[in-house]
Design a protein around this motif. Structure first.
Motif, PDB file in Angstrom:
ATOM      1  N   ALA A  35       0.841  -1.211   0.000  1.00  0.00           N
ATOM      2  CA  ALA A  35       0.000   0.000   0.000  1.00  0.00           C
ATOM      3  C   ALA A  35       0.868   1.252   0.000  1.00  0.00           C
ATOM      4  N   ALA A  36       1.978   1.207   0.727  1.00  0.00           N
ATOM      5  CA  ALA A  36       2.878   2.372   0.784  1.00  0.00           C
ATOM      6  C   ALA A  36       3.426   2.690  -0.603  1.00  0.00           C
ATOM      7  N   ALA A  37       3.724   1.628  -1.338  1.00  0.00           N
ATOM      8  CA  ALA A  37       4.184   1.854  -2.715  1.00  0.00           C
ATOM      9  C   ALA A  37       3.144   2.637  -3.500  1.00  0.00           C
ATOM     10  N   ARG A  38       1.893   2.289  -3.265  1.00  0.00           N
ATOM     11  CA  ARG A  38       0.830   3.006  -3.961  1.00  0.00           C
ATOM     12  C   ARG A  38       0.735   4.461  -3.513  1.00  0.00           C
ATOM     13  N   THR A  39       0.987   4.709  -2.227  1.00  0.00           N
ATOM     14  CA  THR A  39       0.879   6.095  -1.762  1.00  0.00           C
ATOM     15  C   THR A  39       1.970   6.967  -2.368  1.00  0.00           C
ATOM     16  N   MET A  67      -1.611   9.706  -5.247  1.00  0.00           N
ATOM     17  CA  MET A  67      -3.018   9.845  -5.626  1.00  0.00           C
ATOM     18  C   MET A  67      -3.883   9.413  -4.466  1.00  0.00           C
ATOM     19  N   LEU A  68      -4.570  10.377  -3.897  1.00  0.00           N
ATOM     20  CA  LEU A  68      -5.403  10.109  -2.742  1.00  0.00           C
ATOM     21  C   LEU A  68      -6.439   9.031  -3.027  1.00  0.00           C
ATOM     22  N   ASP A  69      -7.081   9.145  -4.130  1.00  0.00           N
ATOM     23  CA  ASP A  69      -8.224   8.243  -4.331  1.00  0.00           C
ATOM     24  C   ASP A  69      -7.850   6.791  -4.555  1.00  0.00           C
ATOM     25  N   THR A  70      -6.580   6.523  -4.956  1.00  0.00           N
ATOM     26  CA  THR A  70      -6.208   5.115  -5.030  1.00  0.00           C
ATOM     27  C   THR A  70      -5.496   4.651  -3.754  1.00  0.00           C
ATOM     28  N   ALA A  71      -4.800   5.598  -3.098  1.00  0.00           N
ATOM     29  CA  ALA A  71      -3.992   5.186  -1.941  1.00  0.00           C
ATOM     30  C   ALA A  71      -4.830   4.968  -0.686  1.00  0.00           C
ATOM     31  N   LEU A  72      -5.807   5.840  -0.481  1.00  0.00           N
ATOM     32  CA  LEU A  72      -6.572   5.739   0.770  1.00  0.00           C
ATOM     33  C   LEU A  72      -7.331   4.410   0.920  1.00  0.00           C
ATOM     34  N   PRO A  73      -8.047   3.993  -0.092  1.00  0.00           N
ATOM     35  CA  PRO A  73      -8.727   2.681   0.075  1.00  0.00           C
ATOM     36  C   PRO A  73      -7.740   1.556   0.379  1.00  0.00           C
ATOM     37  N   GLY A  74      -6.562   1.649  -0.255  1.00  0.00           N
ATOM     38  CA  GLY A  74      -5.542   0.637   0.013  1.00  0.00           C
ATOM     39  C   GLY A  74      -5.156   0.624   1.477  1.00  0.00           C
ATOM     40  N   LEU A  75      -4.979   1.808   2.048  1.00  0.00           N
ATOM     41  CA  LEU A  75      -4.615   1.906   3.466  1.00  0.00           C
ATOM     42  C   LEU A  75      -5.731   1.370   4.343  1.00  0.00           C
ATOM     43  N   ALA A  76      -6.951   1.711   3.952  1.00  0.00           N
ATOM     44  CA  ALA A  76      -8.090   1.210   4.740  1.00  0.00           C
ATOM     45  C   ALA A  76      -8.121  -0.313   4.728  1.00  0.00           C
ATOM     46  N   GLU A  77      -7.829  -0.863   3.569  1.00  0.00           N
ATOM     47  CA  GLU A  77      -7.836  -2.328   3.447  1.00  0.00           C
ATOM     48  C   GLU A  77      -6.768  -2.968   4.332  1.00  0.00           C
ATOM     49  N   VAL A  78      -5.586  -2.364   4.280  1.00  0.00           N
ATOM     50  CA  VAL A  78      -4.492  -2.864   5.124  1.00  0.00           C
ATOM     51  C   VAL A  78      -4.902  -2.819   6.587  1.00  0.00           C
ATOM     52  N   SER A 138     -12.970  21.277   5.680  1.00  0.00           N
ATOM     53  CA  SER A 138     -13.711  22.456   6.179  1.00  0.00           C
ATOM     54  C   SER A 138     -14.218  22.230   7.588  1.00  0.00           C
ATOM     55  N   ASP A 139     -13.337  21.842   8.506  1.00  0.00           N
ATOM     56  CA  ASP A 139     -13.662  21.706   9.929  1.00  0.00           C
ATOM     57  C   ASP A 139     -14.584  20.558  10.270  1.00  0.00           C
ATOM     58  N   ARG A 140     -14.893  19.685   9.324  1.00  0.00           N
ATOM     59  CA  ARG A 140     -15.674  18.502   9.692  1.00  0.00           C
ATOM     60  C   ARG A 140     -14.870  17.268   9.290  1.00  0.00           C
ATOM     61  N   LEU A 141     -15.237  16.151   9.898  1.00  0.00           N
ATOM     62  CA  LEU A 141     -14.577  14.890   9.549  1.00  0.00           C
ATOM     63  C   LEU A 141     -15.463  14.149   8.548  1.00  0.00           C
ATOM     64  N   VAL A 142     -14.831  13.807   7.441  1.00  0.00           N
ATOM     65  CA  VAL A 142     -15.577  13.126   6.392  1.00  0.00           C
ATOM     66  C   VAL A 142     -14.913  11.780   6.125  1.00  0.00           C
ATOM     67  N   ALA A 143     -15.742  10.716   5.950  1.00  0.00           N
ATOM     68  CA  ALA A 143     -15.178   9.394   5.675  1.00  0.00           C
ATOM     69  C   ALA A 143     -14.676   9.360   4.241  1.00  0.00           C
ATOM     70  N   ALA A 144     -13.371   9.302   4.079  1.00  0.00           N
ATOM     71  CA  ALA A 144     -12.800   9.366   2.738  1.00  0.00           C
ATOM     72  C   ALA A 144     -12.599   7.973   2.143  1.00  0.00           C
ATOM     73  N   ALA A 145     -12.340   6.972   3.007  1.00  0.00           N
ATOM     74  CA  ALA A 145     -12.163   5.600   2.500  1.00  0.00           C
ATOM     75  C   ALA A 145     -12.521   4.630   3.623  1.00  0.00           C
ATOM     76  N   SER A 146     -13.054   3.527   3.229  1.00  0.00           N
ATOM     77  CA  SER A 146     -13.380   2.545   4.255  1.00  0.00           C
ATOM     78  C   SER A 146     -13.306   1.150   3.657  1.00  0.00           C
ATOM     79  N   HIS A 147     -12.949   0.184   4.515  1.00  0.00           N
ATOM     80  CA  HIS A 147     -12.869  -1.196   4.039  1.00  0.00           C
ATOM     81  C   HIS A 147     -13.579  -2.117   5.032  1.00  0.00           C
ATOM     82  N   PRO A 148     -14.462  -2.939   4.604  1.00  0.00           N
ATOM     83  CA  PRO A 148     -14.988  -2.994   3.233  1.00  0.00           C
ATOM     84  C   PRO A 148     -15.855  -1.774   2.913  1.00  0.00           C
ATOM     85  N   PRO A 149     -16.033  -1.508   1.647  1.00  0.00           N
ATOM     86  CA  PRO A 149     -16.796  -0.301   1.278  1.00  0.00           C
ATOM     87  C   PRO A 149     -18.212  -0.384   1.825  1.00  0.00           C
ATOM     88  N   PRO A 150     -18.702   0.672   2.420  1.00  0.00           N
ATOM     89  CA  PRO A 150     -20.006   0.598   3.095  1.00  0.00           C
ATOM     90  C   PRO A 150     -21.153   0.582   2.081  1.00  0.00           C
TER      91      PRO A 150
END
Lengths: 212, 430, 204
Positions: free
Chosen positions: B85-89, B93-104, B121-133
């Motif tokens: 996953a680190a290799a991917r980071t 590219m956020l959109d490919t790396a984050l799901p990988g990290l979540a999976e790990v 913008s001052d809120r917490l947003v779920a950017a990646a999750s594993h398994p995908p909800p």
């Protein structure tokens, strides 16, 4: 109410430094036209009067009684002053818009210009000495005039090569100048870019200017 | 649940399977094929072994997963997967790396769910999750709320200085968070932090490049304007020259007629003195001429500044002019001459018709040099003033200034200004 | 006007080239005085002169201008190299100067504005590397006067030397500049000199 300049070559946004490139280009062309007219006016007005006065003095001289040295000298002096004034007027007119540039074109005007410079400059145009280059002519002429005035002190021979070219956007003029530093490129850059052309400085200064 | 027990649990189904395969293959074929398959009987154990070998491989995967699900114990080291996953980071590219990290994260902690939250913008947003909800996660106001959620068992925040950038959460119902889990989460967190920093830098870089390009083009345009302003000044001077010369030469011509009359009437002495006068006039004209032609005109402007030059200018006018407000410092040549010529054009035109004194006031404020011209009684139309000021309007605009005209029935107010600093004109946003 | 004051007879005055040719078709004249930039624009003086020379090759032509431009000089010399002149308007502002110029033209000579001749010969700077740099001070004086179109006699008179001395100088000049010595005829000589001087800085 805000008074806007008539040329409208500057955007109403002028305070923030932005410029509409096409409007600016038209403004440049309008400026050259105005300068041609101004030179005409200077020629037909001040210069004409001055040379007419010289001739008048010539006629008057004949009326002077034989041997009246102070009067003859006085008239000669006044004629000399008028000659000087006409010389100065010629210089000013050449800086505003040399008539040869309008009448005969860029190459003859450049040759006349370099003949009066304090440095060895050659203008090479091959069989294009009589070719006209449209809007590019005043931009290149005045850019070179300014640039060469700043440049030529070192004694290195300078060569200016001009030739026409054709591009997708229409006819163009290509100019290469060797034997000068970046001052020539700098002087040409603003005028040439304003018409949509390019300047590259290096061993040789290369210029490309659209003719329309 | 110990490792030994897990090992036994794994071994059990495999052992059973192998036993079954051997029995079947060793007993069944002879029965089916009859007494003639004596040769096969020798080969059968080998056949059975081969089938088992292949079979174990195929079966091991599902067996492991089954065991995992029962025991909730990881059986592979996640660090190899994390390295992947680190290799991917590194590609940033956020959109490919984050799901990988979540999976790990999910796999390594054997969590039911792992989520990576980003601060936007001052809120917490779920950017990646594993398994995908199945349904998207709601936004969360802050990390405290995150801790309160029933489906969150462990949270690791990612901070930069004292600013929260992101958070990792895992859901592990019915199982405890081990020390190994915590260590893995911390490792994933630092990987995420690096990733986020990289992305922030790239955005900043893009912004800088865009600004530089804009600046470059602004600088280019501001140079064009300065060149244009200088050209306009030269034209202005030449026109002034022509005007002055034509006027004076007309006077000389008149004087010459006088000389002619004298000569015809034999009044040679008078002629001599008149010629002398003509000479003097021409000398003066030539002097003025030269300073105009050299471009630094009038010289009093260059030497003593705006107020002094304007004072000299108004002396010869047919109408009185009140000058007020001398600037207490000098400004760049183009600024002073821009204002000077503007005032000269305006005042010369206004003074052509009689009236009360024209008021000219200079002032400095807001990093500008300004002038106000008031004519309390004039009949000039706006169009006429515009024509008289044409060249100056263009020049002032090119230098970054402007002119305003106020008109009532009988009076006229002109206001003009130039920025006190010419280069760069860039950034002079009003 | 000045011409009359000088004692010359003015037979025709016209505002433009076409009008002038019409008038001169019926009235004979010794010399036609033209402004290079007279109508028809932009160089009506030259185009009119071409026609005039065709019709009346003996009539002298004097070109006047506010500018001394070598570009137009070459064009003038193409029209003719005899009885032809090019002067700055204000420089013939005295009876003396005007008469002298007209007399030389009528005599068949070439008259070139000294300012222009000087500019052509005195190329700027100590950087001058071509053959003209090898000429002596005196030879340069002679070259300048040659470029003005003067004859040997005229040059001798200007420099207060003998005609023989002038011939020697000219021979030396021609050798140094590597020009053909078939220069006995004045106008061909002037042409050779001017062409040479111009070629030193241009390539056509």
């Amino acid at each position: 109410m805000r008074l806007e300049p008539a040329g409208a070559s500057l955007t109403s946004d002028s305070a923030n430094g932005a410029v509409d490139a096409e409007a600016w280009r038209r403004g440049e062309l309008a400026e050259w036209r105005r300068r041609r007219l101004l030179e005409r006016k200077l020629h037909d007005g001040a210069a004409m009067r001055a040379s007419a006065l010289v001739l008048r003095l010539g006629v008057l001289r004949e009326l002077v009684p034989e041997g009246n040295a102070p009067l003859l000298e006085g008239i000669d002096d006044v004629q000399d002053e008028l000659h000087l004034m006409l010389d100065e007027l010629r210089e000013v007119a050449a800086q505003i818009y040399p008539p040869l540039l309008e009448e005969a074109g860029l190459v003859p005007a450049l040759r006349e210009l370099v003949a009066q410079l304090d440095a060895p400059v050659r203008v090479i145009a091959g069989r294009h000495a009589q070719t006209r280059f449209g809007a590019a002519e005043p931009a290149v002429y005045f850019g070179l005039a300014e640039g060469l005035a700043a440049a030529a002190r070192s004694g290195t021979p300078v060569e200016i090569v001009l030739k026409p070219a054709v591009s997708a956007g229409g006819p163009e003029l290509l100019v290469s100048v060797t034997g000068v530093g970046p001052e020539v490129g700098e002087a040409l850059r603003d005028r040439v870019q304003a018409l949509g052309g390019t300047v590259e400085c290096g061993e040789t200064t290369e210029v490309r200017v659209p003719c329309e | 649940m110990t490792r030994l027990r897990v090992g036994v649990l794994r071994a059990l189904p495999v052992g059973v399977g192998v036993f079954v395969v051997f029995v079947v293959l060793n007993t069944l074929p002879p029965v089916l094929l009859g007494r003639n398959a004596v040769v096969f009987t020798v080969l059968l154990p080998f056949l059975a072994a081969a089938v088992c070998a292949l079979g174990v491989r195929a079966v091991l995967g599902p067996v492991d997963r089954f065991v995992e699900r029962i025991t909730r114990l990881r059986t592979t080291t996640p660090y190899s997967v994390l390295a992947e996953a680190a290799a991917r980071t590194r590609t940033g590219m956020l959109d490919t790396a984050l799901p990988g990290l979540a999976e790990v994260l999910a796999g390594g902690t054997a969590a039911r769910q792992a989520v990576i939250w980003l601060v936007v913008s001052d809120r917490l947003v779920a950017a990646a999750s594993h398994p995908p909800p199945r349904t998207p996660f709601p936004e969360v106001a802050n990390i405290a709320v995150l801790l309160d959620r029933p489906d969150v068992d462990h949270v690791v925040p990612i901070v930069e200085g004292d600013v929260l950038r992101a958070a990792l959460t895992i859901t592990k119902p019915g199982a405890s968070i081990t020390v190994a889990d915590q260590r893995l989460m911390r490792d994933v967190a630092s990987e995420a932090r690096l990733l986020l920093q990289g992305v922030a830098l790239a955005t900043e870089l893009r912004e800088r490049v865009r600004q530089a390009a804009e600046l470059g083009s602004e600088l280019q345009h501001s140079r064009w304007r300065l060149t244009r302003a200088r050209d306009l000044e030269r034209s202005r001077l030449a026109a002034e020259l022509g005007h002055v010369t034509t006027g004076r030469l007309a006077v000389v011509r008149g004087l010459l007629d006088g000389v002619r009359a004298d000569l015809l009437a034999d009044r040679t002495d008078d002629a001599v003195s008149e010629v002398g006068m003509i000479r003097a006039r021409l000398d003066e004209l030539l002097e003025r001429f030269r300073s105009i032609a050299r471009g630094v005109y009038p010289s009093v402007l260059r030497d003593q500044g705006l107020a002094a030059a304007l004072e000299e200018l108004v002396v010869d006018l047919p109408r009185e002019v009140d000058l007020r407000g001398a600037p207490d410092r000098r400004y760049p040549w183009e600024v002073e001459s821009g204002i000077y010529y503007f005032v000269a054009s305006a005042v010369q035109r206004l003074a052509e018709s009689p009236g009360p004194p024209i008021e000219v006031t200079l002032s400095e404020a807001d990093r500008r040099l300004s002038v106000e011209i008031v004519d309390a009684h004039t009949e000039l139309a706006e169009a006429e003033l515009q024509a008289a000021l044409a060249n100056d309007l263009e020049r002032l605009a090119a230098l970054g200034g402007a002119v305003d005209l106020g008109r009532t029935e009988s009076s006229v107010v002109l206001r003009a200004y130039l920025p006190e600093q010419l280069e760069p004109i860039v950034g002079a946003r009003s | 006007m000045l011409l009359q004051a000088a004692g010359h007879e003015v037979v025709a005055v016209a505002a433009g080239g076409d009008e002038l040719r019409e008038l001169l078709a019926t009235t004979p004249a010794d010399v036609a005085v033209l402004d290079i930039r007279m109508p028809p624009e932009p160089d009506g003086g030259l185009t009119t002169a071409e026609r005039l020379r065709e019709v009346n090759p003996d009539m002298g032509l004097l070109f006047l201008s506010h500018y001394a431009e070598s570009h137009y000089l070459m064009r003038i010399l193409r029209i003719g190299t005899e009885s032809i002149g090019y002067r700055l308007k204000e420089k013939i502002g005295s009876v003396e100067a005007l008469s002298y110029t007209l007399a030389r033209i009528e005599a068949g000579e070439i008259v070139i504005e000294p300012v222009l001749a000087k500019r052509l010969v005195d190329r700027p700077g100590a950087q001058r590397k071509d053959a003209v740099a090898t000429l002596s001070e005196r030879e340069l004086d002679v070259l300048r006067l040659m470029a003005e179109g003067r004859s040997n006699g005229g040059i001798a008179a200007q420099l207060f030397v003998s005609a023989k001395a002038v011939e020697k100088h000219i021979a030396s000049i021609f050798t140094k500049l590597d020009l053909h010595p078939d220069a006995s005829v004045n106008h061909r000589r002037v042409l050779a000199v001017l062409r040479y001087l111009r070629s030193q800085r241009d390539e056509d």
